[in-house]
Design an enzyme around this catalytic site. Structure first.
Site, PDB file in Angstrom:
ATOM      1  N   GLU A 170       0.381  -1.444  -0.006  1.00 42.15           N
ATOM      2  CA  GLU A 170       0.374  -0.476  -0.057  1.00 42.15           C
ATOM      3  C   GLU A 170       0.748   1.488  -0.007  1.00 42.15           C
ATOM      4  O   GLU A 170       1.828   1.480   1.164  1.00 42.15           O
ATOM      5  CB  GLU A 170      -1.119   0.142   1.225  1.00 42.15           C
ATOM      6  N   ASP A 207       1.055   0.165  -5.337  1.00 35.40           N
ATOM      7  CA  ASP A 207      -0.241   0.696  -5.710  1.00 35.40           C
ATOM      8  C   ASP A 207       0.012   2.178  -6.576  1.00 35.40           C
ATOM      9  O   ASP A 207      -0.714   2.671  -7.640  1.00 35.40           O
ATOM     10  CB  ASP A 207      -1.539   0.419  -5.120  1.00 35.40           C
ATOM     11  N   HIS A 208       0.742   3.281  -5.990  1.00 30.87           N
ATOM     12  CA  HIS A 208       0.425   4.728  -5.855  1.00 30.87           C
ATOM     13  C   HIS A 208       1.648   4.898  -4.881  1.00 30.87           C
ATOM     14  O   HIS A 208       1.059   4.695  -4.032  1.00 30.87           O
ATOM     15  CB  HIS A 208      -0.977   4.942  -6.105  1.00 30.87           C
ATOM     16  N   HIS A 237      -0.586   3.278   5.012  1.00 31.49           N
ATOM     17  CA  HIS A 237      -1.991   4.599   4.087  1.00 31.49           C
ATOM     18  C   HIS A 237      -2.186   5.614   5.050  1.00 31.49           C
ATOM     19  O   HIS A 237      -1.566   5.513   6.277  1.00 31.49           O
ATOM     20  CB  HIS A 237      -3.443   3.935   4.003  1.00 31.49           C
ATOM     21  N   THR A 265      -6.174   2.686  -5.041  1.00 32.06           N
ATOM     22  CA  THR A 265      -5.907   0.914  -4.558  1.00 32.06           C
ATOM     23  C   THR A 265      -6.709   0.338  -6.002  1.00 32.06           C
ATOM     24  O   THR A 265      -6.123  -0.839  -6.615  1.00 32.06           O
ATOM     25  CB  THR A 265      -6.185   0.322  -3.472  1.00 32.06           C
TER      26      THR A 265
HETATM   27  C1  GP9 Z   1      -8.211   0.047   1.632  1.00 32.86           C
HETATM   28  C2  GP9 Z   1      -7.917  -0.027   0.602  1.00 32.86           C
HETATM   29  C3  GP9 Z   1      -7.020   1.510   0.163  1.00 32.86           C
HETATM   30  O1  GP9 Z   1      -9.668  -1.128   1.217  1.00 32.86           O
HETATM   31  O2  GP9 Z   1      -7.678  -0.588  -0.138  1.00 32.86           O
HETATM   32  O3  GP9 Z   1      -7.333   2.020  -0.945  1.00 32.86           O
HETATM   33  P1  GP9 Z   1      -7.361   4.042  -0.801  1.00 32.86           P
HETATM   34  O4  GP9 Z   1      -7.498   4.833  -0.292  1.00 32.86           O
HETATM   35  O5  GP9 Z   1      -5.128   3.553  -0.984  1.00 32.86           O
HETATM   36  O6  GP9 Z   1      -7.797   3.604  -2.667  1.00 32.86           O
HETATM   37 MN    MN Z   2      -4.148   2.275  -2.162  1.00 34.18          MN
END
Ligand code: GP9
Ligand code: MN
Length: 432
Positions: A38, A258-259, A199, A82
């Site tokens: 993440e 992911d980003h 996150h 995500t």
């Molecule tokens: C929570 C998650 C976060 O279920 O996968 O997503 P994001 O905020 O990074 O798009």
């Molecule tokens: Mn994410």
């Protein structure tokens, strides 16, 4: 007029990159374990904060010949974050220019996604492990359309307050508490672990870390290193399990970021930690920071190491299919196999910006990679090359949008592929 399927098929079949015969099928019938890191940016790899490695375990993977590690792999997400990354990895189509494709179209659309392809072509079972509620990003409705057989969401885990960070189960617990489910999956399996502890705003209770934050004064930047360190330890613990259980030796392990975790506006404060000056910081630097990790462990392959080719999230599915010995040609995919000699190294961002091995293009500005210098008067040859790249990027994104907005895969059934029936999948928790 409107764009029809034929235009899309013309583009994707012309764009198709045939596999490198040396790599095709090297991981045939192996399990696939995907570890979603993440908000994890590439700059963390081999980075030292106050002399201390932030992610020593991921660094050891990155630097090892047992891994194919990509130095120039970019995230290509839009506002779906995500969920856009997931969509690109599972389908090799882009997210939408606004919002999240999962949320906007994911309940209704027809997909030809990785879990369905692997099940039909090679008998794989499939599962997602994620310690947040299944409704987040509409996953409960999208995963059946992708053909996911199992979705272990928060309801499958002990959610005592101590066990949770802001977006669900802490990463060490996610990996640890998933094993009892993972061990019941029929092999070969395709299993994805979506972590959450790293996150925004990067909070973690003191009990879970002794890593010292940075001291820029921006709390989210400072603590980003703390939660990244925690994620690194969680991944190490999971690898320990994979090795002890023997899964390591018969599974492809894919790790990807992911980003970004630090936004463009905050990059000015991050600059100093990267040895850069905020006064000369530009969109060039912001774009370079869109690199995220992409690493592949392939059982029996010990000649990996750092790969220099440019690519991004859109390229993952054809790459994976080819490693597993599955021909990707009949599927409608916008990415190309990263190992193919014909791989397309132009990386499109969702806002039409793009990067190539030589240039970074944001709006009308061309930067030279490496120096970061603006090219104000490109030569005729460079101008022609970049005009072509720019047009391809715009076309590719708009064809992907037409495909998804009009749900055109309804009308395209690859030879031998059975359309997914989402009613086959029910993720109700029967365990408790
Ligand atoms: C929570 C998650 C976060 O279920 O996968 O997503 P994001 O905020 O990074 O798009
Ligand atoms: Mn994410």
């Amino acid at each position: 007029g409107g764009v029809d399927l034929n235009n899309i098929l013309n583009f994707t079949s012309e764009h198709y990159a045939k596999p490198d015969p040396q790599m095709f099928g090297v991981a045939k019938n192996k399990n696939v374990i995907i570890i979603h890191l993440e908000s994890f940016q590439q700059f963390l790899i081999n980075y030292k904060l106050d002399g201390k490695e932030v992610t020593p375990f991921l660094n050891s993977l990155y630097n090892s010949k047992d891994m194919y590690s990509f130095a120039n792999f970019f995230n290509q997400v839009g506002q779906g974050k995500t969920s856009d990354a997931e969509n690109m990895l599972e389908t090799s189509t882009y997210g939408l220019p606004q919002g999240s494709l999962f949320s906007a179209l994911g309940s209704e659309n027809t997909f030809q996604g990785a879990p369905a392809i692997l099940n039909q072509e090679a008998g794989y079972s499939s599962a997602v492990f994620h310690g947040n509620n299944g409704s987040f990003w509409n996953r409960n409705s999208v995963y059946p359309n992708l053909g996911y057989q199992n979705f272990f969401d928060a309801s499958y885990f002990n959610q005592d307050a101590n066990n949770l960070s802001e977006y669900g189960l802490k990463d060490k617990l996610l990996f640890h508490d998933s094993v009892k489910y993972l061990e019941h999956l029929q092999q070969p399996f395709y299993a994805k672990f979506i972590t959450v502890s790293n996150h925004f705003p990067y909070n973690l209770d003191k009990k879970n870390t002794d890593f010292q934050p940075a001291s820029t004064g921006d709390k989210s930047i400072d603590n980003y290193f703390v939660t990244a360190h925690y994620l690194d330890q969680a991944v190490k613990e999971f690898f320990d399990y994979l090795k002890k259980s023997g899964l390591y030796d018969n599974s492809v392990i894919m790790l990807y970021g992911d980003h970004y975790g630090i936004s463009d506006t905050r990059n000015l404060k991050l600059a100093k930690l990267l040895g850069k000056s905020s006064s000369t910081w530009s969109d060039y630097d912001n774009t370079q920071l869109q690199r995220v990790p992409f690493m592949l462990h392939i059982p029996g392959k010990t000649d990996g190491g750092v790969q220099k080719q440019y690519g991004g999230e859109i390229d993952v599915l054809p790459t994976l299919l080819h490693l597993l010995g599955i021909n990707s040609q009949k599927y409608l995919q916008f990415g190309t196999d990263l190992f193919s000699p014909d791989h397309d190294q132009t990386v499109a961002f969702r806002n039409d910006n793009y990067i190539t091995p030589k240039y970074t293009v944001t709006g009308n500005t061309i930067y030279e990679n490496g120096s970061g210098n603006v090219i104000t008067h490109p030569s005729a040859a460079v101008k022609k090359e970049l005009d072509q790249s720019g047009q391809k990027v715009t076309r590719e994104l708009s064809l992907s949008d037409a495909l998804n907005n009009k749900n055109l895969l309804r009308f395209y059934v690859p030879n031998g592929f059975t359309p997914v029936d989402p009613k086959n999948y029910d993720y109700q928790n029967d365990y408790y």
